[in-house]
Write an enzyme that holds these catalytic residues in place. Structure first.
Site, PDB file in Angstrom:
ATOM      1  N   GLU A   1       3.356   3.456 -13.172  1.00 57.40           N
ATOM      2  CA  GLU A   1       3.580   3.391 -11.724  1.00 57.40           C
ATOM      3  C   GLU A   1       2.993   4.607 -11.014  1.00 57.40           C
ATOM      4  O   GLU A   1       2.463   4.493  -9.908  1.00 57.40           O
ATOM      5  CB  GLU A   1       5.072   3.243 -11.400  1.00 57.40           C
ATOM      6  CG  GLU A   1       5.658   1.895 -11.787  1.00 57.40           C
ATOM      7  CD  GLU A   1       4.964   0.706 -11.118  1.00 57.40           C
ATOM      8  OE1 GLU A   1       4.434   0.839 -10.009  1.00 57.40           O
ATOM      9  OE2 GLU A   1       4.931  -0.370 -11.751  1.00 57.40           O
TER      10      GLU A   1
ATOM     11  N   THR B   1      -4.177   4.219  -7.148  1.00 60.72           N
ATOM     12  CA  THR B   1      -5.400   3.896  -7.878  1.00 60.72           C
ATOM     13  C   THR B   1      -5.416   2.414  -8.241  1.00 60.72           C
ATOM     14  O   THR B   1      -4.368   1.828  -8.513  1.00 60.72           O
ATOM     15  CB  THR B   1      -5.468   4.760  -9.157  1.00 60.72           C
ATOM     16  OG1 THR B   1      -5.277   6.124  -8.781  1.00 60.72           O
ATOM     17  CG2 THR B   1      -6.810   4.630  -9.846  1.00 60.72           C
TER      18      THR B   1
ATOM     19  N   LEU C   1      -9.036  10.243 -12.066  1.00 63.06           N
ATOM     20  CA  LEU C   1      -8.044   9.350 -11.426  1.00 63.06           C
ATOM     21  C   LEU C   1      -7.750   9.769  -9.985  1.00 63.06           C
ATOM     22  O   LEU C   1      -7.291   8.964  -9.188  1.00 63.06           O
ATOM     23  CB  LEU C   1      -6.725   9.357 -12.203  1.00 63.06           C
ATOM     24  CG  LEU C   1      -6.463   8.263 -13.230  1.00 63.06           C
ATOM     25  CD1 LEU C   1      -5.069   8.433 -13.818  1.00 63.06           C
ATOM     26  CD2 LEU C   1      -6.560   6.879 -12.623  1.00 63.06           C
ATOM     27  N   GLY C   2      -7.991  11.053  -9.671  1.00 63.33           N
ATOM     28  CA  GLY C   2      -7.745  11.521  -8.307  1.00 63.33           C
ATOM     29  C   GLY C   2      -6.270  11.819  -8.041  1.00 63.33           C
ATOM     30  O   GLY C   2      -5.415  11.579  -8.895  1.00 63.33           O
TER      31      GLY C   2
ATOM     32  N   TYR D   1      10.031   4.609  -4.019  1.00 62.18           N
ATOM     33  CA  TYR D   1       9.272   3.503  -4.628  1.00 62.18           C
ATOM     34  C   TYR D   1       9.415   3.523  -6.145  1.00 62.18           C
ATOM     35  O   TYR D   1       9.732   2.524  -6.783  1.00 62.18           O
ATOM     36  CB  TYR D   1       7.776   3.575  -4.252  1.00 62.18           C
ATOM     37  CG  TYR D   1       6.975   2.611  -5.106  1.00 62.18           C
ATOM     38  CD1 TYR D   1       6.924   1.260  -4.796  1.00 62.18           C
ATOM     39  CD2 TYR D   1       6.343   3.044  -6.283  1.00 62.18           C
ATOM     40  CE1 TYR D   1       6.257   0.356  -5.610  1.00 62.18           C
ATOM     41  CE2 TYR D   1       5.681   2.148  -7.108  1.00 62.18           C
ATOM     42  CZ  TYR D   1       5.638   0.813  -6.768  1.00 62.18           C
ATOM     43  OH  TYR D   1       5.001  -0.075  -7.590  1.00 62.18           O
TER      44      TYR D   1
ATOM     45  N   ASP E   1       6.358  -0.438  -1.304  1.00 57.42           N
ATOM     46  CA  ASP E   1       5.129   0.337  -1.054  1.00 57.42           C
ATOM     47  C   ASP E   1       4.354  -0.366   0.058  1.00 57.42           C
ATOM     48  O   ASP E   1       4.878  -1.278   0.715  1.00 57.42           O
ATOM     49  CB  ASP E   1       4.300   0.481  -2.341  1.00 57.42           C
ATOM     50  CG  ASP E   1       3.748  -0.845  -2.833  1.00 57.42           C
ATOM     51  OD1 ASP E   1       4.035  -1.900  -2.215  1.00 57.42           O
ATOM     52  OD2 ASP E   1       3.019  -0.834  -3.841  1.00 57.42           O
TER      53      ASP E   1
ATOM     54  N   CYS F   1      -4.393 -17.238   2.152  1.00 57.21           N
ATOM     55  CA  CYS F   1      -3.139 -17.887   2.531  1.00 57.21           C
ATOM     56  C   CYS F   1      -2.992 -19.281   1.918  1.00 57.21           C
ATOM     57  O   CYS F   1      -1.867 -19.754   1.729  1.00 57.21           O
ATOM     58  CB  CYS F   1      -3.015 -17.929   4.048  1.00 57.21           C
ATOM     59  SG  CYS F   1      -3.099 -16.269   4.763  1.00 57.21           S
TER      60      CYS F   1
HETATM   61  N1  ADE Z   1       0.768  -1.714  -8.532  1.00 54.66           N
HETATM   62  C1  ADE Z   1       1.828  -0.902  -8.571  1.00 54.66           C
HETATM   63  N2  ADE Z   1       2.593  -1.169  -9.625  1.00 54.66           N
HETATM   64  C2  ADE Z   1       1.996  -2.171 -10.294  1.00 54.66           C
HETATM   65  C3  ADE Z   1       2.297  -2.894 -11.451  1.00 54.66           C
HETATM   66  N3  ADE Z   1       3.368  -2.586 -12.168  1.00 54.66           N
HETATM   67  N4  ADE Z   1       1.476  -3.867 -11.829  1.00 54.66           N
HETATM   68  C4  ADE Z   1       0.382  -4.133 -11.097  1.00 54.66           C
HETATM   69  N5  ADE Z   1       0.044  -3.504  -9.997  1.00 54.66           N
HETATM   70  C5  ADE Z   1       0.838  -2.529  -9.589  1.00 54.66           C
END
Ligand code: ADE
Length: 349
Positions: free
Chosen positions: A32, A38, A75-76, A115, A133, A194
């Site tokens: 996470e 990223t 990764l930043g 989050y 998020d 959609c």
């Molecule tokens: N973005 C943030 N958490 C994620 C997750 N667990 N799986 C896929 N995308 C995500």
């Protein structure tokens, strides 16, 4: 919100991702943290490497910052890696190396915010805590055509409350992952799909034909631009590098010598002559050579760097070495390769 229909949609359409199998609280925390800023495609590469090098909080807490940053290199948002280290140390000190399952304790861990608390609590511990998020905010704003600005604290609070009402006691992790997948694959910021959405019969923004108007966009400020001249200086076989300060942008990463402004080759030549007391190599004997490396730019979230680069090659002489050491460290090629540099400097690496 029709939660059951949403879960059925998820079970049929969910993405198969490495952090979704063999899940532990620690692996959830790491994935996470990586996924917060990223893209999934990038994280796929880093996640297994990070976990095999730092398999638990203890391994992370006892590693050197240079090594963690090296594994994170590219990764930043490097503060994430440093926060993981701080969090790992805290978990070792207070919880004997295991993440606690109580959300009220999770949120007190350095670097773990609302989050992440929701994500870890629901995905790893099966607790009904929302993980809100930007994706979740976008989905709810569209579903109920809420004219809210995504980045505002009041918006977060409102959506947290709504998601808290919807999240089921059974399968709370699936509910949060369903929102993640919907936000990433269907309810995207631009051109949402959609026709594939499980909410197309109840989404207010869709029914109004105004999906892209929600959430409300904030007026963008112009990002400031900085000009940098990047000097990749060689003394014989050694390369001159320096570590950025402990605080601020890209803190703790390594870089080349960086002069403010965009300098011409002539100006770089003068700078090098003054510093190293040598002349540029001409037809005669001495002393250094300059090679233009061209321009590059990098856009941070709040800042743009315009860069121009030069290589300077000097002989490994005592006086030149002394002058070089006043600017940074002289390292071998092998040492250089083990150091973490920001992606911003990729063009000159
Ligand atoms: N973005 C943030 N958490 C994620 C997750 N667990 N799986 C896929 N995308 C995500």
């Amino acid at each position: 919100m029709d939660v059951n229909a949403f879960l059925s949609w998820f079970w049929e359409n969910r993405r198969i991702l490495p952090w979704r199998s063999d899940r532990t609280p620690y692996s959830t925390w790491i994935s996470e943290a990586m996924l917060q800023q990223t893209r999934v495609a990038t994280v796929l590469d880093y996640y297994p490497r990070f976990l095999s090098r730092f398999p638990d909080p203890k391994a992370l807490a006892t590693a050197s910052e240079d090594e963690v940053l090296k594994v994170w290199e590219g990764l930043g948002y490097y503060s994430r890696a440093k926060n993981l280290m701080k969090g790992a140390a805290y978990i070792c000190e207070n919880y004997n190396g295991d993440l606690p399952s109580d959300p009220d304790l999770l949120i007190r861990i350095p670097g773990i915010g609302p989050y992440m608390t929701g994500a870890i609590s629901s995905l790893a511990f099966g607790k009904a805590v929302p993980a809100v998020d930007g994706n979740v905010i976008r989905i709810y704003c569209r579903l109920y055509s809420l004219p809210l600005i995504a980045s505002e604290g009041a918006t977060f609070k409102e959506i947290y409350k709504r998601a808290g009402n919807d999240i089921p006691e059974e399968n709370p992790g699936d509910f949060n992952e369903a929102l993640m997948d919907l936000g990433a694959t269907v309810c995207t910021p631009r051109s949402p799909k959609c026709s594939l959405c499980p909410f197309s019969n109840e989404c207010s923004a869709f029914l109004l034909g105004k999906q892209e108007d929600f959430p409300v966009k904030k007026q963008k400020k112009e990002v400031p631009v900085e000009e940098h001249t990047i000097l990749k200086i060689f003394l014989g076989e050694k390369i001159l590098v320096r570590k950025r300060p402990d605080k601020g942008l890209l803190s703790g990463l390594y870089e080349f010598i960086d002069l403010t402004g965009t300098l011409s080759e002539k100006e770089v030549e003068k700078w090098a002559s003054d510093l190293f007391g040598q002349k540029k190599k001409g037809n005669s004997s001495d002393h250094f050579t300059i090679l233009p490396l061209g321009g590059a730019h990098h856009i941070f979230s709040h800042l743009r760097w315009n860069m121009t680069g030069y290589e300077i090659h000097l002989p490994a002489e005592k006086d030149a070495e002394k002058a070089a050491r006043s600017l940074g460290d002289l390292v071998s090629k092998k040492e250089y390769e083990a150091l973490a540099f920001p992606s911003a400097l990729r063009a000159y690496r």
